[in-house]
Design an enzyme around this catalytic site. Structure first.
Site, short mmCIF file in Angstrom:
data_model
loop_
_atom_site.label_atom_id
_atom_site.label_comp_id
_atom_site.label_asym_id
_atom_site.label_seq_id
_atom_site.Cartn_x
_atom_site.Cartn_y
_atom_site.Cartn_z
CD GLU A 22 3.40 -0.64 0.29
OE1 GLU A 22 3.22 0.31 -0.08
OE2 GLU A 22 2.98 -1.88 -0.18
CE LYS A 156 -0.26 -2.02 -6.21
NZ LYS A 156 1.20 -2.13 -5.64
#
Length: 299
Positions: A22, A156
């Site tokens: 990414e 996360k």
């Protein structure tokens, strides 16, 4: 609609392993020049493991699969690059802007380029208090619908991890734990939450991917890879930092897609930069594993 670099195109055509990366980590993850240095080191690790890296970003409205080193450098320096998820993609392309791909958008473009394996740091998921806010990352629906395997260090740690796992279960996304029974929590190796299946080798993971694709079962696979022990945080310490960052976000009225970069920046500030060091090391660790999986897949 997309530009695939000659190097990546040749690797795909020749049946060689390719790993997607990414670009949000470059433009929104850390300051210049550390962002560029980290991105190039991830590419180097993948090459060293015998695979071809394909960093994905949007340049003047054109999604580029396999950015050059000069393009990565420009991404690292340029200010105001938009963070692009699925809903933003047609707008950024039509208006010929620069855009950094999130997990969701990288999955879309990797799938269009016929790249199976994508390496990132951590995925987005169900945010805390989502029962009231409905704040759920677009990464979740992309994992449910797009045929890409995502290698990460778990969701996360700022998220509601139990609800994130429930969401993935509802949409049939296998959550594999690489040499672990527990879901890693990004900065820490454990969360107290069980993964669907423990896997020991890249070969085993490749076998599961091939079976899912052979059965034409739509959607992604999540491979969770714990942060190396020497960089793992004490859970109590990192949770205190997260709680403080969440209070600051609430005070400052931070909502939606601004939430994650805000919280990660706050946690970096609270930990004196140590959480950023951990973030970088876990991405390197994931790059090693992702390249190994890609190599097994093409055998």
């Amino acid at each position: 609609m997309i530009k695939v670099s000659e190097r990546v195109k040749e690797a795909i055509r020749d049946g060689r392993p390719v790993v997607a990366l990414e670009s949000t980590i470059i433009s929104h993850g850390m300051p210049y020049p550390r962002n560029v240095k980290t991105a190039l080191e991830v590419e180097r690790i993948i090459e060293e493991e015998g695979a071809v890296p394909a960093t994905i970003g949007i340049i003047d409205g054109v999604p580029v699969v396999g950015m050059s080193h000069d393009e990565i450098e420009e991404f690292g320096k340029r200010q105001g690059i938009a963070k692009v998820s699925r809903r933003d993609l047609p707008v950024i392309m039509a208006e010929k802007k620069w855009g950094a791909t999130t997990v969701a958008t990288t999955m879309i473009l990797a799938n269009m380029a016929k790249i199976e394996v994508f390496v990132t740091g951590g995925i987005g998921g169900v945010h805390r208090h989502a029962q009231e806010t409905f704040d759920i990352s677009a990464d979740m629906q992309e994992l449910a619908n797009t045929d890409v395997t995502v290698v990460c260090a778990g969701a996360k740690a700022i998220l509601d991890l139990p609800l994130t796992l429930e969401y993935l279960e509802t949409f049939g996304v296998p959550v594999l734990g690489y040499q672990t029974n527990e879901l890693p929590a990004f900065y820490t190796r454990t969360s107290g939450l069980k993964v669907d299946q423990r896997v020991e080798t890249a070969e085993e993971i490749a076998g599961i991917i091939k079976m899912k694709r052979a059965m034409n079962l739509k959607g992604g696979i999540l491979v969770t890879n714990p942060i190396p022990q020497e960089y793992s945080y004490d859970p109590k310490m990192i949770n205190e930092a997260i709680d403080e960052a969440l209070k600051d976000a609430d005070r400052d009225g931070i909502k939606g897609k601004d939430t994650t970069p805000y919280l990660l920046a706050k946690i970096t500030e609270i930990t004196g930069g140590k959480s950023l060091d951990a973030n970088i090391e876990l991405v390197y660790n994931n790059a090693h594993l992702g390249a190994k999986i890609a190599k097994e897949l093409v055998k």
